[in-house]
Scaffold this motif. Structure first.
Motif, PDB file in Angstrom:
ATOM      1  N   ALA A 112      37.833  29.727  46.644  1.00  0.00           N
ATOM      2  CA  ALA A 112      36.335  29.423  46.913  1.00  0.00           C
ATOM      3  C   ALA A 112      35.508  29.532  45.837  1.00  0.00           C
ATOM      4  N   PRO A 113      34.414  28.726  45.715  1.00  0.00           N
ATOM      5  CA  PRO A 113      33.392  28.898  44.438  1.00  0.00           C
ATOM      6  C   PRO A 113      32.733  30.491  44.501  1.00  0.00           C
ATOM      7  N   ALA A 114      32.279  30.906  43.474  1.00  0.00           N
ATOM      8  CA  ALA A 114      31.836  32.304  43.300  1.00  0.00           C
ATOM      9  C   ALA A 114      30.390  32.425  44.192  1.00  0.00           C
ATOM     10  N   GLU A 129      35.651  37.279  36.005  1.00  0.00           N
ATOM     11  CA  GLU A 129      36.296  35.799  36.083  1.00  0.00           C
ATOM     12  C   GLU A 129      35.497  34.820  35.217  1.00  0.00           C
ATOM     13  N   GLY A 130      34.187  35.088  34.733  1.00  0.00           N
ATOM     14  CA  GLY A 130      33.483  34.254  34.075  1.00  0.00           C
ATOM     15  C   GLY A 130      32.542  33.514  34.740  1.00  0.00           C
ATOM     16  N   GLU A 154      27.084  37.673  31.269  1.00  0.00           N
ATOM     17  CA  GLU A 154      26.926  39.051  30.792  1.00  0.00           C
ATOM     18  C   GLU A 154      25.445  39.472  31.304  1.00  0.00           C
ATOM     19  N   GLY A 155      25.547  40.890  31.666  1.00  0.00           N
ATOM     20  CA  GLY A 155      24.079  40.982  32.126  1.00  0.00           C
ATOM     21  C   GLY A 155      24.131  42.486  32.585  1.00  0.00           C
ATOM     22  N   ASP A 156      22.874  42.957  33.221  1.00  0.00           N
ATOM     23  CA  ASP A 156      22.928  44.287  33.719  1.00  0.00           C
ATOM     24  C   ASP A 156      23.381  44.172  35.424  1.00  0.00           C
ATOM     25  N   ASN A 157      24.643  44.515  35.644  1.00  0.00           N
ATOM     26  CA  ASN A 157      25.149  44.296  36.977  1.00  0.00           C
ATOM     27  C   ASN A 157      24.153  45.138  37.808  1.00  0.00           C
TER      28      ASN A 157
END
Length: 201
Positions: free
Chosen positions: A79-81, A147-148, A152-155
């Motif tokens: 399924a899509p993210a 998974e890409g 990238e960032g502040d999760n």
């Protein structure tokens, strides 16, 4: 350390005892003596595995969540993210219920954490619940990042945003509404997830 009579570790026995006590009364304080007595271990053994009460609370909440939702849909790459993240957020909202159930839940939260002056124990109890919600959402974002599917960032910051959205939606479930709660909730979840994933659609 293994308890000979059962073959289970003392840490596991402590966790099981604490989770049983939590299931009986989610607002009960998990005291060292009470949990140790129920687990059949010494307070020294308890402190060895859980040096602070917060460490025990966090472990109990992780165990409870993993028991409620052992197979997060976040891992279903078929399924899509976007859909997976929305479904995971919906799981959290499902726990809040709708209508009478949601009102009862928020009534308990108000009575326990908002109405009275918070004690240190109540503050620690609430913060443990909040940390678990944050941890779970941050975990989902970490999976998508690996998974890409997420830049990238502040999760941690992203998770805080999504938890705030969930809190608002769960309150909306408890309040009267002229429009369809499901339609408004779906629109809000899509907007929030699109924002986090950085997509326009």
């Amino acid at each position: 350390m293994v308890e000979r009579e059962t073959g289970t570790s003392s840490r596991d026995r402590i966790l099981r005892a604490a989770m049983a006590m939590f299931a009986e009364n989610p607002r009960a304080r998990l005291s060292v003596r009470a949990v140790a007595a129920r687990a059949g271990v010494s307070t020294g053994s308890f402190r060895y595995h859980f040096p602070t009460q917060r460490a025990l609370q966090d472990a109990v909440l992780v165990g409870v969540y993993d028991a409620v939702a052992p197979d997060d849909r976040i891992h279903d790459r078929a399924a899509p993210a976007r859909d997976r993240l929305i479904d995971c957020l919906r799981q959290v909202l499902a726990l809040a219920g709708v209508g009478d159930q949601a009102r009862a839940g928020w009534g308990e939260i108000f009575t326990a954490y908002i109405e009275p002056e918070p004690t240190e124990d109540k503050r620690a109890e609430y913060l443990a619940l909040d940390r678990e919600a944050q941890r779970r959402v941050e975990y989902w974002l970490t999976v998508l990042s690996a998974e890409g599917a997420l830049a990238e960032g502040d999760n941690q910051r992203r998770a805080r945003f999504l938890v705030t959205v969930l809190n608002g939606l769960s309150i909306a479930r408890a309040l009267p509404s002229e429009d369809s709660i499901l339609a408004a909730e779906t629109e809000t979840l899509h907007a929030a997830v699109d924002h986090v994933l950085g997509s326009e659609s």
